[in-house]
Design an enzyme around this catalytic site. Structure first.
Site, PDB file in Angstrom:
ATOM      1  N   HIS A 144       0.832  -1.201   0.000  1.00 35.14           N
ATOM      2  CA  HIS A 144       0.000   0.000   0.000  1.00 35.14           C
ATOM      3  C   HIS A 144       0.864   1.246   0.000  1.00 35.14           C
ATOM      4  CE1 HIS A 144      -2.996   2.835   2.137  1.00 35.14           C
ATOM      5  NE2 HIS A 144      -3.162   2.883   0.833  1.00 35.14           N
ATOM      6  N   GLU A 156       2.944   0.443   3.347  1.00 32.18           N
ATOM      7  CA  GLU A 156       2.452  -0.593   4.256  1.00 32.18           C
ATOM      8  C   GLU A 156       2.558  -1.935   3.544  1.00 32.18           C
ATOM      9  OE1 GLU A 156      -0.915   1.512   7.011  1.00 32.18           O
ATOM     10  OE2 GLU A 156      -1.457   1.162   4.925  1.00 32.18           O
ATOM     11  N   ASN A 194      -5.070   3.878   7.967  1.00 31.55           N
ATOM     12  CA  ASN A 194      -6.497   4.159   7.821  1.00 31.55           C
ATOM     13  C   ASN A 194      -7.332   3.608   8.972  1.00 31.55           C
ATOM     14  OD1 ASN A 194      -6.620   5.756   5.518  1.00 31.55           O
ATOM     15  ND2 ASN A 194      -6.468   3.986   4.161  1.00 31.55           N
TER      16      ASN A 194
END
Length: 505
Positions: A144, A156, A194
Site C-alpha cells: 500500500h 504498508e 487508515n
C-alpha cells in the site's frame, strides 16, 4: 529473502495516478518496468506521462539526463497480460472492487512464473480476500503506497492470512531498496494508517455535530494547538469527502459496524449534496472564486489575571507554569495530592481537558491539550452556561498574555485535541495487542503516512501511561454508546503502571 534484483522486471497493472506513481518508483530505482491497462492506449499515455515527470526531475536537478534516458529505455507499455510473463513482481492499482482484483490475479497466476511476487495496492479491501482467489495465495501481499507514491515515503506491507513470510519479507526489502520506508502489518481493516487515523476525522465531526465549534475553529485548534499539519475539515476537502467517507464506511463495515468507527452523518449529508470538497468547488468550505474565507473564532483581548495559584504540577500541561512566570504573572504553588489545575483570582478554576464537562462543577474552565504549549499559537477553552463570566475572562486573558490566540468552544467533554489524541492512542494500543503491527511501525506509519506531529506511542509516553485511559473512561461515562470505551489493551497498559508503583486503585 533479500530484495528483488534490479535486473528483474516489475509490472504495474492499472495506469491511473497511483499506478503511474508506483511504476515511477520502481523505474527510478533501476528496474525494467512494464505497464498494462485494459483500456487501449492508456499504457502508452501513462509511459509518456511518467517520461514527462522524469523530465521535470532533471530540470530540478533531482535526476541526471543520463539516468532519465536509461529509465525511459527500461519503461515499456504491454499489449497484454502475456507480456508480463517474465516479471518478478506484478503490482496492481486497478478499480477498488474485490471481484475485479480477484479476476485479474487469477489471470496473472496463469501467466507469470510460480515464484513471481503478486501485490495489490488496495487501501480498503481485504488482502486475504483478494488472495483467496489464487491457487497459491502464499506469494500474495499488499503493497500500500500513499499518494503521490514518488514523494511519500511510507509503504504498508500487508500480510494476508495465507501470505508466506518469505514473500512478505521480499516485498518489505524491495520497498526499502526502492528508497521507501516500509512497515509490516497484518491484514486488518484499514491496515495501520487508515485504521488508527479514523478518530482524527471522527472527533472533529462529532464536535461540530454537537454544536461545539464551527469547522474553521476546529481546524485552527487542530493545527495551531494540536500540531497537525491540516485540520480534519480542510484535509477531507482536499482528499474528497466521498473518498474519505468511503474509507470510513469500509473500515466500519469490516469491523462489523463497531461503534468506534461509526461514520459521520454530517459528512454523509455533505456527500449527498454533492459538496465533495475542492474538486467540486464546495465541501466544508466554499472554494468558489472570490468566496469569503471562513475564519476561526478568536476571543477579543482581555486583561491578564494578577496572579494564579497552581494546585499540583498540571501533568501534561506542566510547561504552562514556566510560560506564565515568563509572562510576568506570579504563580503561587500549593501541594495537592490530586490537583492538576490553576486557580484564578476570582476563585474560578482552569483545568486541562480530562473528559469531564464544565457544567458539572461550580466554576471551571477547561483548556485543551497542546502538543507543545510553548510553540502553540492557539488554545481552546471550554465553559458552560453556568461558568462565571469573570472566570472565563481571566482564563482568556491568561492565555493571551502567553501570546496565544484563544478560541472558546462549547462545553464539550475532552474538547478537540485531547479527545482526538486519546482515541488515536487507544486504537494504537489495541492494534499492537491484536498483532496488527509493532509499536515502532505504528509510530512510523502515523508520522509518515498522515504527517502527525508524533506517533501514538510517543504521545502516550509523553502524556503518561494512564492519561488516555482516564480521559476516555470519563468520556465513556458521559456518552455510554461504547464509542469512547477504552480498549482492554489500554486498560492493561494503564493498570500495569499503577501496579508497578504500588497502587491498589
Amino acid at each position: 529473502m533479500t530484495a528483488l534484483d534490479l535486473s528483474s522486471p516489475v509490472a504495474v497493472v492499472g495506469t491511473g495516478t497511483m499506478g503511474q506513481g508506483i511504476a515511477q518508483v520502481a523505474l527510478v530505482a533501476g528496474h525494467p518496468v512494464r505497464l498494462y491497462d485494459t483500456v487501449p492506449g492508456r499504457a502508452q499515455a501513462a509511459a509518456d506521462a511518467i517520461g514527462a515527470r522524469l523530465d521535470r526531475l532533471v530540470a530540478k536537478d533531482r535526476l541526471t539526463a543520463v539516468d532519465r534516458d536509461a529509465a525511459r529505455a527500461r519503461l515499456l507499455p504491454a499489449a497484454s497480460l502475456a507480456d508480463l510473463a517474465d516479471c518478478a513482481l506484478v503490482a496492481e492499482a486497478v478499480l477498488e472492487r474485490l471481484d475485479v482484483k480477484q479476476e485479474l490475479f487469477r489471470e496473472l497466476e496463469g501467466v507469470v512464473d510460480e515464484d513471481c511476487l503478486l501485490a495489490t495496492n488496495t487501501s480498503s479491501l481485504s488482502v486475504t480476500a483478494i488472495g483467496g482467489a489464487l491457487a497459491n495465495p502464499g506469494r500474495f501481499v499488499g503493497l500500500h503506497f500513499f499518494n503521490p507514491a514518488p514523494l511519500l515515503p511510507l509503504v504498508e506491507v500487508v500480510s494476508g492470512f495465507a501470505t508466506d513470510v518469505t514473500y512478505a519479507t521480499r516485498a518489505y526489502e524491495t520497498a526499502r531498496a526502492w528508497g521507501k520506508t516500509p512497515v509490516a502489518c497484518a491484514d486488518t481493516p484499514g491496515f495501520i494508517v487508515n485504521r488508527i487515523a479514523r478518530p482524527f476525522y471522527a472527533e472533529a465531526f462529532a464536535v461540530h455535530e454537537a454544536q461545539g465549534a464551527d469547522p474553521a475553529t476546529i481546524d485552527a485548534v487542530l493545527r495551531e494547538c494540536g500540531g497537525f499539519k491540516m485540520g480534519a475539515f480542510e484535509l477531507t476537502d482536499l482528499i474528497g469527502q466521498d473518498v474519505n467517507e468511503s474509507v470510513t464506511h469500509s473500515v466500519w463495515q469490516a469491523f462489523f459496524n463497531d461503534v468506534r468507527f461509526t461514520p459521520s452523518l454530517a459528512q454523509r449529508r455533505l456527500v449527498e449534496s454533492g459538496r465533495l470538497g475542492r474538486k467540486s468547488g464546495h465541501g466544508w468550505y466554499d472554494y468558489a472564486e472570490g468566496a469569503e474565507r471562513d475564519e476561526p473564532h478568536t476571543a477579543e483581548k482581555q486583561q491578564q489575571p494578577a496572579y494564579v495559584v497552581a494546585e499540583g504540577d498540571l501533568g501534561p500541561a506542566s510547561e504552562l507554569l514556566s510560560l506564565i512566570r515568563e509572562a510576568g504573572i506570579p504563580v503561587r504553588e500549593e501541594e495537592e495530592d490530586h490537583g492538576t489545575r490553576l486557580v484564578l483570582p476570582s476563585g474560578g478554576q482552569l483545568a486541562l481537558a480530562d473528559g469531564q464537562t464544565s457544567v458539572e462543577f461550580r466554576d471551571v474552565v477547561y483548556f485543551d491539550l497542546a502538543v507543545d504549549y510553548r510553540r502553540a499559537t492557539r488554545i481552546a477553552l471550554s465553559a458552560s452556561q453556568d461558568t462565571a463570566p469573570q472566570t472565563l475572562t481571566e482564563a482568556i486573558g491568561l492565555f493571551q498574555a502567553l501570546g496565544k490566540n484563544v478560541s472558546v468552544i462549547g462545553d464539550v467533554p475532552g474538547m478537540i485535541v485531547a479527545r482526538t489524541v486519546a482515541r488515536i492512542v487507544d486504537l494504537a494500543h489495541d492494534a499492537v495487542a491484536k498483532g496488527v503491527a509493532t509499536v515502532e511501525d505504528i509510530d512510523t506509519a502515523m508520522r509518515l503516512g498522515v504527517n502527525y506531529p508524533m506517533g501514538p506511542f510517543e504521545w502516550s509516553r509523553r502524556l503518561g501511561r494512564g492519561w488516555a485511559y482516564d480521559l476516555l473512561d470519563e468520556l465513556h461515562v458521559r456518552e455510554p454508546s461504547g464509542r469512547y470505551a477504552p480498549s482492554l489493551a489500554l486498560y492493561r497498559h494503564a493498570y500495569a503502571s499503577d501496579k508497578r508503583e504500588g497502587s491498589t486503585s
